[in-house]
Scaffold this active site. Structure first.
Site, PDB file in Angstrom:
ATOM      1  N   ALA A   1     -10.777  -1.501   2.055  1.00 21.37           N
ATOM      2  CA  ALA A   1     -10.824  -2.649   1.149  1.00 21.37           C
ATOM      3  C   ALA A   1     -12.223  -2.883   0.595  1.00 21.37           C
ATOM      4  O   ALA A   1     -12.489  -3.943   0.011  1.00 21.37           O
ATOM      5  CB  ALA A   1     -10.350  -3.907   1.874  1.00 21.37           C
TER       6      ALA A   1
ATOM      7  N   GLU B   1     -14.568   9.190  20.286  1.00 15.71           N
ATOM      8  CA  GLU B   1     -13.851  10.433  20.593  1.00 15.71           C
ATOM      9  C   GLU B   1     -13.555  11.246  19.332  1.00 15.71           C
ATOM     10  O   GLU B   1     -13.529  12.480  19.366  1.00 15.71           O
ATOM     11  CB  GLU B   1     -12.535  10.131  21.307  1.00 15.71           C
ATOM     12  CG  GLU B   1     -12.677   9.460  22.661  1.00 15.71           C
ATOM     13  CD  GLU B   1     -12.772   7.961  22.573  1.00 15.71           C
ATOM     14  OE1 GLU B   1     -12.755   7.312  23.626  1.00 15.71           O
ATOM     15  OE2 GLU B   1     -12.875   7.425  21.442  1.00 15.71           O
TER      16      GLU B   1
ATOM     17  N   ASP C   1      11.073   2.561   5.832  1.00 19.43           N
ATOM     18  CA  ASP C   1      10.623   1.206   6.151  1.00 19.43           C
ATOM     19  C   ASP C   1      11.859   0.343   6.359  1.00 19.43           C
ATOM     20  O   ASP C   1      12.534  -0.031   5.396  1.00 19.43           O
ATOM     21  CB  ASP C   1       9.771   0.642   5.014  1.00 19.43           C
ATOM     22  CG  ASP C   1       9.105  -0.677   5.394  1.00 19.43           C
ATOM     23  OD1 ASP C   1       9.622  -1.370   6.294  1.00 19.43           O
ATOM     24  OD2 ASP C   1       8.073  -1.015   4.790  1.00 19.43           O
TER      25      ASP C   1
ATOM     26  N   ILE D   1       0.830  -1.205   0.000  1.00 20.08           N
ATOM     27  CA  ILE D   1       0.000   0.000   0.000  1.00 20.08           C
ATOM     28  C   ILE D   1       0.863   1.253   0.000  1.00 20.08           C
ATOM     29  O   ILE D   1       0.665   2.166  -0.809  1.00 20.08           O
ATOM     30  CB  ILE D   1      -0.945   0.006   1.217  1.00 20.08           C
ATOM     31  CG1 ILE D   1      -1.901  -1.175   1.150  1.00 20.08           C
ATOM     32  CG2 ILE D   1      -1.719   1.322   1.293  1.00 20.08           C
ATOM     33  CD1 ILE D   1      -2.698  -1.404   2.420  1.00 20.08           C
TER      34      ILE D   1
ATOM     35  N   ARG E   1      -4.353   1.070  11.448  1.00 20.59           N
ATOM     36  CA  ARG E   1      -5.299   0.636  12.465  1.00 20.59           C
ATOM     37  C   ARG E   1      -5.466   1.779  13.451  1.00 20.59           C
ATOM     38  O   ARG E   1      -4.524   2.530  13.713  1.00 20.59           O
ATOM     39  CB  ARG E   1      -4.816  -0.619  13.210  1.00 20.59           C
ATOM     40  CG  ARG E   1      -5.050  -1.940  12.474  1.00 20.59           C
ATOM     41  CD  ARG E   1      -6.530  -2.269  12.375  1.00 20.59           C
ATOM     42  NE  ARG E   1      -6.782  -3.566  11.747  1.00 20.59           N
ATOM     43  CZ  ARG E   1      -6.970  -3.750  10.451  1.00 20.59           C
ATOM     44  NH1 ARG E   1      -6.852  -2.711   9.623  1.00 20.59           N
ATOM     45  NH2 ARG E   1      -7.246  -4.940   9.964  1.00 20.59           N
TER      46      ARG E   1
ATOM     47  N   HIS F   1     -14.121   2.789   7.627  1.00 27.19           N
ATOM     48  CA  HIS F   1     -13.346   1.592   7.298  1.00 27.19           C
ATOM     49  C   HIS F   1     -13.673   1.082   5.893  1.00 27.19           C
ATOM     50  O   HIS F   1     -14.049  -0.078   5.680  1.00 27.19           O
ATOM     51  CB  HIS F   1     -13.594   0.487   8.328  1.00 27.19           C
ATOM     52  CG  HIS F   1     -12.506  -0.550   8.342  1.00 27.19           C
ATOM     53  ND1 HIS F   1     -12.580  -1.707   9.087  1.00 27.19           N
ATOM     54  CD2 HIS F   1     -11.313  -0.620   7.686  1.00 27.19           C
ATOM     55  CE1 HIS F   1     -11.492  -2.425   8.892  1.00 27.19           C
ATOM     56  NE2 HIS F   1     -10.708  -1.786   8.048  1.00 27.19           N
TER      57      HIS F   1
END
Length: 389
Positions: free
Chosen positions: A276, A261, A168, A148, A232, A273
């Site tokens: 995907a 919140e 990374d 991604i 996440r 969400h």
């Protein structure tokens, strides 16, 4: 005939990988050889000894009890990269929304309903409150250059004219080859954070990444930087993010993981969400998970497992014995010694390890006796033995 249980609605594309002459697929299968799952929670499920594998049609596996599966000899697969394009497209959308406050403008326009002929004038009068910067020339930081992150980095650099810097430490050769030469690789995450106008995170959720976006990290960012979290929700300390938005340290926070919140908070864009949620992505994930399950059941080949090592195998030429075991000292010598004692002649052997788990594959001319296999299974550290003839 292999029996596959589905815990969620899975695309029918799986049947292109699981042929009807070898597989039965049902959501009601009581004693499955493998399970295909999307988001269903499995932590409270009991697994029979017959269960050999779980295929997760998606990347995240926090709904699966990985440690318990490892100890029971259940190989867990996921589908990294199968939904990469879908998520990356949403990230680019989020990037544009973070700069231009598009979502806020759309919500504001809804309040003009019923104003009749005044709408045009009200729009021209009120639109200045939603002015935002262009992306061209700005610096985008990408933390995590997997499937991604690499697509996002390339799209931002080539398509939006942004200066892209990424980090990374675990980048794969495949991802490195896919990156544009215009994407600059940073030596550390701090290098990215200090330079970026916008930072997007593409890291797995684990004990090391939980709470990554915290007060300390935010303090190192440029004033007015924007954050995109499509990894996440738990990688961010929500209180620290909201405090930084309120103080002006951060200009925006866009996430695909809403919480009570965050919903309605100023400068926050919550997406439900949708990363995907495309038909193409769901098919890609289902096809890939089904193929991984098929290859493991039929040949013992392991690809994209989260708890056992990569073992690429073709169809067995003779007899194959696959042993799942703990990664402990003297395991290989104990296996070969026990095999020799039982008169088993090993013609070829492969051993791979991943953290605490190992796989040993032995090729031989004849199928060992039940007594010989039972003797091997009694060795300390042996979890499961499978044979292919």
């Amino acid at each position: 005939m292999y029996k596959i249980k589905t815990l969620n609605a899975i695309s029918d594309i799986i049947h292109t990988q699981l042929s009807a002459d070898k597989y039965t697929v049902s959501k009601d299968e009581p004693v499955p050889d493998a399970i295909l799952v999307r988001s269903a929670a499995m932590h409270d499920m009991e697994f029979g000894r017959e269960l050999l594998a779980i295929g997760r049609a998606g990347a995240g596996v926090n709904n699966i009890p990985i440690d318990r599966c490892s100890k029971e000899g259940i190989v867990v697969f996921n589908t990294p990269g199968a939904n990469a394009n879908a998520v990356a497209e949403l990230v680019i959308s989020g990037l544009l929304m973070s700069g231009r406050n598009i979502a806020g403008g759309i919500d504001w326009v809804k309040g003009l309903k019923g104003k009749g002929d005044e709408v045009g004038k009200l729009v021209e009068k009120g639109k200045s409150q939603f002015v935002g910067p262009e992306m061209r020339g700005k610096t985008l930081g990408v933390i995590g250059l997997g499937a991604i992150g690499a697509i996002v980095a390339n799209a931002a650099s080539r398509g939006l004219g942004m200066n892209v810097i990424g980090y990374d430490p675990f980048i794969s050769v495949e991802s490195a080859w896919s990156l544009s030469t215009t994407v600059h690789r940073a030596a550390s995450a701090d290098d990215v954070i200090a330079q970026a106008d916008y930072i997007t995170f593409h890291v797995p959720l684990n004990d090391k990444t939980r709470g990554t976006i915290n007060e300390e990290m935010i303090s190192k960012m440029k004033d007015g930087a924007g954050i995109l979290n499509f990894s996440r929700g738990e990688i961010a300390d929500t209180k620290a993010v909201l405090a930084a938005l309120q103080s002006g340290k951060l200009s925006s926070y866009v996430t695909d993981f809403p919480s009570d919140e965050l919903i309605g908070a100023e400068k926050v864009v919550c997406i439900p969400h949708l990363g995907a949620s495309t038909p193409e992505s769901e098919e890609n994930c289902a096809r890939m998970a089904a193929a991984e399950i098929r290859d493991y059941l039929e040949t013992g080949s392991i690809h994209n497992s989260v708890n056992y090592p990569e073992v690429q195998l073709t169809e067995p030429e003779a007899v194959r014995v696959l042993v799942l075991h703990e990664n402990i000292p003297n395991m290989i010598s104990n296996i070969t010694a026990a095999a020799a004692k039982e008169g088993i002649n090993i013609e070829n052997m492969v051993n791979k390890s991943k953290k605490d788990m190992s796989v040993t594959v032995m090729e031989m001319a004849e199928l060992p006796s039940k007594h010989a296999l039972d003797t091997l299974s009694e060795l300390q550290g042996i979890i499961r033995i499978r044979t292919f003839a």
